[in-house]
Design a protein around this motif. Structure first.
Motif, short mmCIF file in Angstrom:
data_model
loop_
_atom_site.label_atom_id
_atom_site.label_comp_id
_atom_site.label_asym_id
_atom_site.label_seq_id
_atom_site.Cartn_x
_atom_site.Cartn_y
_atom_site.Cartn_z
N VAL A 58 0.87 -1.17 0.00
CA VAL A 58 0.00 0.00 0.00
C VAL A 58 0.91 1.23 0.00
CG1 VAL A 58 -1.78 1.26 1.25
CG2 VAL A 58 -1.82 -1.23 1.21
N ILE A 59 0.94 1.92 -1.12
CA ILE A 59 1.80 3.09 -1.27
C ILE A 59 0.97 4.33 -0.99
CG2 ILE A 59 3.35 4.35 -2.79
CD1 ILE A 59 4.24 1.47 -2.19
N SER A 60 1.24 4.99 0.13
CA SER A 60 0.52 6.19 0.51
C SER A 60 1.42 7.03 1.40
CB SER A 60 -0.78 5.84 1.25
OG SER A 60 -0.48 5.22 2.48
N GLU A 61 0.98 8.24 1.67
CA GLU A 61 1.75 9.13 2.53
C GLU A 61 1.82 8.58 3.95
OE1 GLU A 61 1.81 13.85 3.80
OE2 GLU A 61 0.48 13.17 2.20
N LYS A 62 0.69 8.07 4.45
CA LYS A 62 0.65 7.49 5.78
C LYS A 62 1.54 6.25 5.86
CE LYS A 62 -2.42 5.37 9.14
NZ LYS A 62 -3.78 4.90 9.42
N GLY A 63 1.50 5.42 4.82
CA GLY A 63 2.32 4.21 4.80
C GLY A 63 3.80 4.52 4.81
N THR A 64 4.21 5.55 4.09
CA THR A 64 5.61 5.97 4.07
C THR A 64 6.03 6.50 5.43
OG1 THR A 64 5.35 6.54 1.76
CG2 THR A 64 7.28 7.40 2.86
N PHE A 65 5.16 7.28 6.07
CA PHE A 65 5.45 7.83 7.39
C PHE A 65 5.62 6.72 8.42
CE2 PHE A 65 3.99 9.55 11.50
CZ PHE A 65 4.94 10.54 11.67
N VAL A 66 4.69 5.76 8.41
CA VAL A 66 4.76 4.63 9.35
C VAL A 66 5.99 3.78 9.08
CG1 VAL A 66 3.61 2.47 9.99
CG2 VAL A 66 2.30 4.55 9.82
N GLY A 67 6.32 3.60 7.81
CA GLY A 67 7.49 2.81 7.46
C GLY A 67 8.78 3.41 7.97
N PRO B 177 3.10 -1.44 5.00
CA PRO B 177 1.71 -1.88 4.86
C PRO B 177 1.51 -2.65 3.56
CG PRO B 177 1.90 0.45 4.37
CD PRO B 177 3.26 -0.01 4.77
N PHE B 178 0.76 -3.74 3.64
CA PHE B 178 0.46 -4.57 2.48
C PHE B 178 -1.04 -4.80 2.40
CE2 PHE B 178 4.78 -6.04 3.50
CZ PHE B 178 5.38 -5.90 2.26
N ARG B 179 -1.54 -4.90 1.17
CA ARG B 179 -2.90 -5.38 0.93
C ARG B 179 -2.80 -6.90 0.91
NH1 ARG B 179 -7.06 -2.52 -2.75
NH2 ARG B 179 -8.86 -3.83 -2.34
N VAL B 180 -3.62 -7.58 1.73
CA VAL B 180 -3.53 -9.03 1.84
C VAL B 180 -4.87 -9.67 1.52
CG1 VAL B 180 -1.65 -8.98 3.52
CG2 VAL B 180 -3.99 -8.98 4.32
N ALA B 181 -4.87 -10.98 1.35
CA ALA B 181 -6.10 -11.71 1.07
C ALA B 181 -7.06 -11.56 2.24
CB ALA B 181 -5.78 -13.18 0.82
N ALA B 182 -8.34 -11.55 1.95
CA ALA B 182 -9.36 -11.31 2.98
C ALA B 182 -9.39 -12.41 4.04
CB ALA B 182 -10.73 -11.17 2.34
#
Length: 99
Positions: free
Chosen positions: A14-23, A30-35
């Motif tokens: 998941v590429i986003s501003e929040k994801g970069t900050f948390v990383g 953050p990853f998108r995973v199977a349900a």
């Protein structure tokens, strides 16, 4: 765990501003995973794909947004996001080996 199943657990980062900050702050990605993925499956899949030690996994169920499609109201699909915390000193590479 079945290696074929583990290859289908992690769908995309998941590429986003929040994801970069948390990383940057917590060494998490953050990853998108199977349900239907579980925390042990996500941990095993990340270790298999990236050859890095995983410390912990946090999972979030993301609700789909309500959207209008013309006159009718619709809804986007619900999905699952996993924050994978890698061990200190571990680094992952999304691009792959350079030629």
């Amino acid at each position: 765990m079945n290696p074929d199943r583990l290859m289908q657990v992690i769908l995309a980062p998941v590429i986003s501003e929040k994801g970069t900050f948390v990383g940057d702050l917590n060494n998490q990605v953050p990853f998108r995973v199977a349900a239907d993925a579980t925390k042990p499956e996500i941990k095993a899949a990340a270790e298999l794909l990236f050859n890095a030690k995983v410390d912990s996994v946090q999972v979030v169920n993301v609700k789909g947004k309500s959207k209008r499609f013309g006159r009718t109201m619709g809804r986007r699909r619900n999905w699952k996001k996993a924050y994978v915390c890698f061990a200190p000193g571990q680094e992952i590479n999304f691009v792959g080996p350079q030629a």
